[in-house]
Design an enzyme around this catalytic site. Structure first.
Site, PDB file in Angstrom:
ATOM      1  N   ASN A 211      -4.203   3.215  -3.334  1.00 37.80           N
ATOM      2  CA  ASN A 211      -3.416   4.080  -4.216  1.00 37.80           C
ATOM      3  C   ASN A 211      -3.089   3.326  -5.504  1.00 37.80           C
ATOM      4  O   ASN A 211      -3.511   2.187  -5.683  1.00 37.80           O
ATOM      5  CB  ASN A 211      -2.149   4.592  -3.516  1.00 37.80           C
ATOM      6  CG  ASN A 211      -1.236   3.444  -3.123  1.00 37.80           C
ATOM      7  OD1 ASN A 211      -0.724   2.738  -3.985  1.00 37.80           O
ATOM      8  ND2 ASN A 211      -1.061   3.229  -1.821  1.00 37.80           N
ATOM      9  N   ASP A 279      -0.374   6.417   4.307  1.00 39.95           N
ATOM     10  CA  ASP A 279       0.137   7.137   5.474  1.00 39.95           C
ATOM     11  C   ASP A 279      -0.894   7.194   6.591  1.00 39.95           C
ATOM     12  O   ASP A 279      -0.548   7.378   7.747  1.00 39.95           O
ATOM     13  CB  ASP A 279       0.544   8.567   5.066  1.00 39.95           C
ATOM     14  CG  ASP A 279       1.843   8.539   4.253  1.00 39.95           C
ATOM     15  OD1 ASP A 279       2.768   7.811   4.652  1.00 39.95           O
ATOM     16  OD2 ASP A 279       1.905   9.215   3.204  1.00 39.95           O
ATOM     17  N   LYS A 289     -21.790  -1.979   6.240  1.00 38.21           N
ATOM     18  CA  LYS A 289     -21.710  -1.017   5.131  1.00 38.21           C
ATOM     19  C   LYS A 289     -22.327   0.318   5.547  1.00 38.21           C
ATOM     20  O   LYS A 289     -23.446   0.335   6.091  1.00 38.21           O
ATOM     21  CB  LYS A 289     -22.447  -1.593   3.918  1.00 38.21           C
ATOM     22  CG  LYS A 289     -22.373  -0.682   2.712  1.00 38.21           C
ATOM     23  CD  LYS A 289     -23.138  -1.246   1.543  1.00 38.21           C
ATOM     24  CE  LYS A 289     -23.131  -0.237   0.413  1.00 38.21           C
ATOM     25  NZ  LYS A 289     -24.058  -0.587  -0.655  1.00 38.21           N
ATOM     26  N   PRO A 309       1.837   3.419  11.138  1.00 31.91           N
ATOM     27  CA  PRO A 309       3.272   3.378  11.465  1.00 31.91           C
ATOM     28  C   PRO A 309       4.100   3.460  10.184  1.00 31.91           C
ATOM     29  O   PRO A 309       3.645   3.010   9.129  1.00 31.91           O
ATOM     30  CB  PRO A 309       3.446   2.015  12.137  1.00 31.91           C
ATOM     31  CG  PRO A 309       2.263   1.213  11.744  1.00 31.91           C
ATOM     32  CD  PRO A 309       1.147   2.165  11.437  1.00 31.91           C
ATOM     33  N   ASP A 310       5.277   4.044  10.271  1.00 29.09           N
ATOM     34  CA  ASP A 310       6.156   4.145   9.108  1.00 29.09           C
ATOM     35  C   ASP A 310       7.108   2.940   9.111  1.00 29.09           C
ATOM     36  O   ASP A 310       8.016   2.865   9.944  1.00 29.09           O
ATOM     37  CB  ASP A 310       6.934   5.461   9.146  1.00 29.09           C
ATOM     38  CG  ASP A 310       7.627   5.717   7.827  1.00 29.09           C
ATOM     39  OD1 ASP A 310       8.340   4.815   7.339  1.00 29.09           O
ATOM     40  OD2 ASP A 310       7.439   6.809   7.258  1.00 29.09           O
ATOM     41  N   ILE A 311       6.879   2.015   8.183  1.00 29.00           N
ATOM     42  CA  ILE A 311       7.635   0.753   8.172  1.00 29.00           C
ATOM     43  C   ILE A 311       9.110   1.023   7.866  1.00 29.00           C
ATOM     44  O   ILE A 311      10.008   0.488   8.523  1.00 29.00           O
ATOM     45  CB  ILE A 311       7.030  -0.212   7.129  1.00 29.00           C
ATOM     46  CG1 ILE A 311       5.569  -0.497   7.487  1.00 29.00           C
ATOM     47  CG2 ILE A 311       7.825  -1.507   7.047  1.00 29.00           C
ATOM     48  CD1 ILE A 311       4.762  -1.160   6.387  1.00 29.00           C
ATOM     49  N   PHE A 329      12.059   4.269  -1.021  1.00 30.78           N
ATOM     50  CA  PHE A 329      11.687   4.999  -2.226  1.00 30.78           C
ATOM     51  C   PHE A 329      11.075   6.320  -1.777  1.00 30.78           C
ATOM     52  O   PHE A 329      10.688   6.478  -0.617  1.00 30.78           O
ATOM     53  CB  PHE A 329      10.656   4.210  -3.048  1.00 30.78           C
ATOM     54  CG  PHE A 329      11.273   3.278  -4.048  1.00 30.78           C
ATOM     55  CD1 PHE A 329      11.872   2.098  -3.636  1.00 30.78           C
ATOM     56  CD2 PHE A 329      11.247   3.576  -5.407  1.00 30.78           C
ATOM     57  CE1 PHE A 329      12.438   1.231  -4.552  1.00 30.78           C
ATOM     58  CE2 PHE A 329      11.812   2.716  -6.341  1.00 30.78           C
ATOM     59  CZ  PHE A 329      12.406   1.542  -5.916  1.00 30.78           C
ATOM     60  N   LYS A 343      13.561  13.413   3.085  1.00 27.30           N
ATOM     61  CA  LYS A 343      12.879  12.171   3.494  1.00 27.30           C
ATOM     62  C   LYS A 343      13.902  11.133   3.953  1.00 27.30           C
ATOM     63  O   LYS A 343      13.709  10.440   4.938  1.00 27.30           O
ATOM     64  CB  LYS A 343      12.063  11.638   2.313  1.00 27.30           C
ATOM     65  CG  LYS A 343      10.972  10.686   2.694  1.00 27.30           C
ATOM     66  CD  LYS A 343      10.053  10.402   1.514  1.00 27.30           C
ATOM     67  CE  LYS A 343       8.817  11.280   1.515  1.00 27.30           C
ATOM     68  NZ  LYS A 343       7.875  10.985   0.437  1.00 27.30           N
ATOM     69  N   LYS A 347      13.740   9.662   7.729  1.00 26.71           N
ATOM     70  CA  LYS A 347      13.387   8.252   7.987  1.00 26.71           C
ATOM     71  C   LYS A 347      14.598   7.446   8.438  1.00 26.71           C
ATOM     72  O   LYS A 347      14.442   6.347   8.956  1.00 26.71           O
ATOM     73  CB  LYS A 347      12.761   7.627   6.745  1.00 26.71           C
ATOM     74  CG  LYS A 347      11.486   8.357   6.307  1.00 26.71           C
ATOM     75  CD  LYS A 347      10.558   7.478   5.531  1.00 26.71           C
ATOM     76  CE  LYS A 347       9.322   8.251   5.090  1.00 26.71           C
ATOM     77  NZ  LYS A 347       8.153   7.409   4.902  1.00 26.71           N
TER      78      LYS A 347
HETATM   79  O1  PMT Z   1       4.201  -0.297  -7.792  1.00 29.67           O
HETATM   80  P1  PMT Z   1       4.467   0.318  -9.155  1.00 29.67           P
HETATM   81  O2  PMT Z   1       3.200   0.529  -9.933  1.00 29.67           O
HETATM   82  O3  PMT Z   1       5.528  -0.442  -9.905  1.00 29.67           O
HETATM   83  O4  PMT Z   1       5.040   1.791  -8.909  1.00 29.67           O
HETATM   84  C1  PMT Z   1       6.278   1.966  -8.283  1.00 29.67           C
HETATM   85  C2  PMT Z   1       6.207   3.037  -7.188  1.00 29.67           C
HETATM   86  C3  PMT Z   1       5.932   4.384  -7.811  1.00 29.67           C
HETATM   87  C4  PMT Z   1       5.114   2.690  -6.167  1.00 29.67           C
HETATM   88  C5  PMT Z   1       7.614   3.003  -6.459  1.00 29.67           C
HETATM   89  O5  PMT Z   1       8.592   3.321  -7.383  1.00 29.67           O
HETATM   90  C6  PMT Z   1       7.630   3.974  -5.290  1.00 29.67           C
HETATM   91  O6  PMT Z   1       7.861   5.141  -5.409  1.00 29.67           O
HETATM   92  N1  PMT Z   1       7.374   3.456  -4.055  1.00 29.67           N
HETATM   93  C7  PMT Z   1       7.217   4.245  -2.832  1.00 29.67           C
HETATM   94  C8  PMT Z   1       5.839   4.853  -2.785  1.00 29.67           C
HETATM   95  C9  PMT Z   1       5.619   5.706  -1.523  1.00 29.67           C
HETATM   96  O7  PMT Z   1       4.739   5.405  -0.756  1.00 29.67           O
HETATM   97  O8  PMT Z   1       6.475   6.661  -1.355  1.00 29.67           O
HETATM   98  P2  PMT Z   1       6.443   7.700  -0.078  1.00 29.67           P
HETATM   99  O9  PMT Z   1       7.295   8.828  -0.491  1.00 29.67           O
HETATM  100  O10 PMT Z   1       5.033   7.963   0.344  1.00 29.67           O
HETATM  101  O11 PMT Z   1       7.151   6.864   1.070  1.00 29.67           O
HETATM  102  C10 PMT Z   1       8.554   6.939   1.288  1.00 29.67           C
HETATM  103  C11 PMT Z   1       9.080   5.599   1.735  1.00 29.67           C
HETATM  104  O12 PMT Z   1       8.512   5.254   2.997  1.00 29.67           O
HETATM  105  C12 PMT Z   1       8.771   4.444   0.802  1.00 29.67           C
HETATM  106  O13 PMT Z   1       9.909   3.605   0.800  1.00 29.67           O
HETATM  107  C13 PMT Z   1       7.603   3.734   1.467  1.00 29.67           C
HETATM  108  O14 PMT Z   1       7.604   2.331   1.194  1.00 29.67           O
HETATM  109  C14 PMT Z   1       7.883   3.998   2.932  1.00 29.67           C
HETATM  110  N2  PMT Z   1       6.704   4.067   3.797  1.00 29.67           N
HETATM  111  C15 PMT Z   1       5.806   5.067   3.672  1.00 29.67           C
HETATM  112  C16 PMT Z   1       4.738   5.152   4.560  1.00 29.67           C
HETATM  113  C17 PMT Z   1       4.627   4.179   5.580  1.00 29.67           C
HETATM  114  N3  PMT Z   1       3.616   4.219   6.426  1.00 29.67           N
HETATM  115  N4  PMT Z   1       5.528   3.200   5.674  1.00 29.67           N
HETATM  116  C18 PMT Z   1       6.558   3.123   4.803  1.00 29.67           C
HETATM  117  O15 PMT Z   1       7.381   2.205   4.895  1.00 29.67           O
END
Ligand code: PMT
Length: 418
Positions: A211, A279, A289, A309-311, A329, A343, A347
């Protein structure tokens, strides 16, 4: 920063020539620079050229008669001591507490913040003796910037190149800003885990799902919290910086390796999940390959994905090991606040910093992915605040202050409980 005094110790490595530029850049930021050259440094730059740049304030000899006790005065007159380049030999001598030349005597006598910018061959940087020396120095409060990865003067490639001069100047500014604020370190004794960057989920040995995260927001948060005294571990996906001032950087690649590194960092007082974790991952990455059909046919390819897994959710699970504060975030492209509120509840974290990652994000200035700016909607159990569009460093500073307030409030509450 006008009038603040930097004592720059130049030790003997090829990168010493960059110290001349460093002197100029520090002066442009308003610092007064005084230099100490080791004997080895004088093989690379002459005291004369350094003197020409810093108005004659150059010292080389511990035993010069006119310089009796100069190691004490030099260390007292400085606001910060910078060692750039810091060679493997200089780091070893600092770690051992030697004081047999002017540079090491000043460092041993110093009661000021010390910043080192290591520079050496990658194998020397990776050597366990150097690692141990650096760990010892950091444990004593010495700050570090770099080294960076790249091509070396010796023709080899790897981690060992002195940090870019602009990064050293920024690190000096940060250190002095911290001491100007009374050296206020309200997070001293607190441990923090931060995640940052993307994850790469392999499809086959040459391809992966990724991503657009650069890791910049998470890095800024890690640095802001470390500046306030926290012991910070930054678990960073691909593209991690070789080092950040006073932050332990753990590079990882996939979501599974990020989870493993986060669990290894526990227990912590605070966790901040800024990483853009995939995700899903490929159920069975191919060992070789994946080839296109040799007949040139236009057959498609289906990939079977399984959830990662969701950390954040794991770190938020109630229980004795849960951090006091878990911050996530939310990267959303529509209904940002509504989605982020749900969210946060789903979470189980305490706060969510929601950002609009659509092309219209940052109030029309573009997605925060890789951008210098971010626009946060700060979601807590009691509501939400819309923060102005700010630099990622300002977002980090604002979040760090909220974390300080929350920890202070929770320990006050704990103290007042019967
Ligand atoms: O890295 P930059 O270029 O500076 O950009 C910053 C950012 C846009 C990446 C940052 O500000 C941001 O939004 N980070 C979270 C990105 C994200 O994956 O968001 P989400 O809505 O998909 O996930 C929600 C939360 O769950 C996040 O805290 C994420 O770290 C966490 N997560 C998600 C999936 C997963 N399998 N494990 C997680 O811990």
């Amino acid at each position: 920063m006008d009038g603040l005094r930097v004592l720059l110790i130049i030790s003997g490595g090829v990168a010493a020539y960059k110290s001349l530029d460093l002197i100029r850049r520090l002066q442009e930021r308003g610092f007064t620079v005084t230099c100490v050259l080791t004997e080895a440094a004088q093989q690379f730059v002459t005291p004369l050229s350094v003197a020409a740049l810093c108005g004659g304030r150059v010292h080389t000899d511990l035993f010069a008669p006119e310089a009796a006790l100069s190691h004490i005065t030099l260390s007292r007159e400085a606001d910060v001591v910078v060692v750039a380049p810091a060679t493997a030999n200089t780091l070893a001598r600092m770690a051992a507490g030697l004081a047999d030349d002017l540079a090491t005597a000043v460092l041993l006598a110093s009661d000021k913040p010390v910043l080192v910018a290591p520079a050496m061959n990658p194998a020397m940087w990776a050597a366990s003796a150097t690692r141990e020396n650096v760990e010892r120095l950091e444990a004593r409060g010495v700050h570090r910037v770099g080294p960076e990865c790249g091509d070396m003067a010796c023709g080899e490639t790897g981690a060992g190149r002195m940090a870019d001069v602009s990064r050293i100047v920024d690190a000096v500014g940060d250190l002095l800003a911290a001491s100007a604020s009374g050296g206020s370190r309200p997070l001293a004794g607190r441990t923090v885990l931060v995640t940052a960057g993307p994850t790469h989920e392999p499809i086959d040995p040459v391809r992966f799902i990724a991503n657009r995260s650069s890791g910049r927001q998470g890095q800024a948060i890690a640095v802001a919290l470390a500046r306030l005294g926290a012991d910070v571990t930054l678990v960073h996906g691909p593209g991690s910086p070789a080092s950040l001032p006073s932050v332990r950087v753990v590079p990882v690649t996939t979501a599974l390796s990020m989870l493993e590194a986060c669990e290894a960092a526990l227990p912590v007082d605070v966790a901040v999940c800024a990483a853009a974790v995939a995700d899903w991952r490929i159920e069975l990455p191919a060992g070789q390959k994946i080839k296109k059909p040799e007949d040139g046919g236009a057959a498609g390819l289906s990939l079977s994905l399984v959830p990662n897994p969701d950390i954040l959710a794991r770190l938020s699970r109630p229980g004795p090991g849960r951090p006091d504060l878990v911050v996530g975030f939310a990267a959303e492209t529509r209904d940002v606040i509504e989605n982020a509120v749900r969210k946060r509840a789903r979470k189980g974290c305490d706060w969510i910093l929601a950002n609009d990652v659509s092309d219209q994000g940052n109030r029309g200035q573009g997605s925060p992915f890789g951008h210098a700016l971010n626009t946060i909607h700060f979601i807590t159990p009691s509501g939400h605040e819309d923060w102005p569009t700010m630099s990622k460093e300002e977002v980090a500073g604002m979040l760090a202050n909220r974390i300080v307030d929350a920890l202070e409030t929770s320990s006050t509450l704990r103290r007042s409980l019967p």
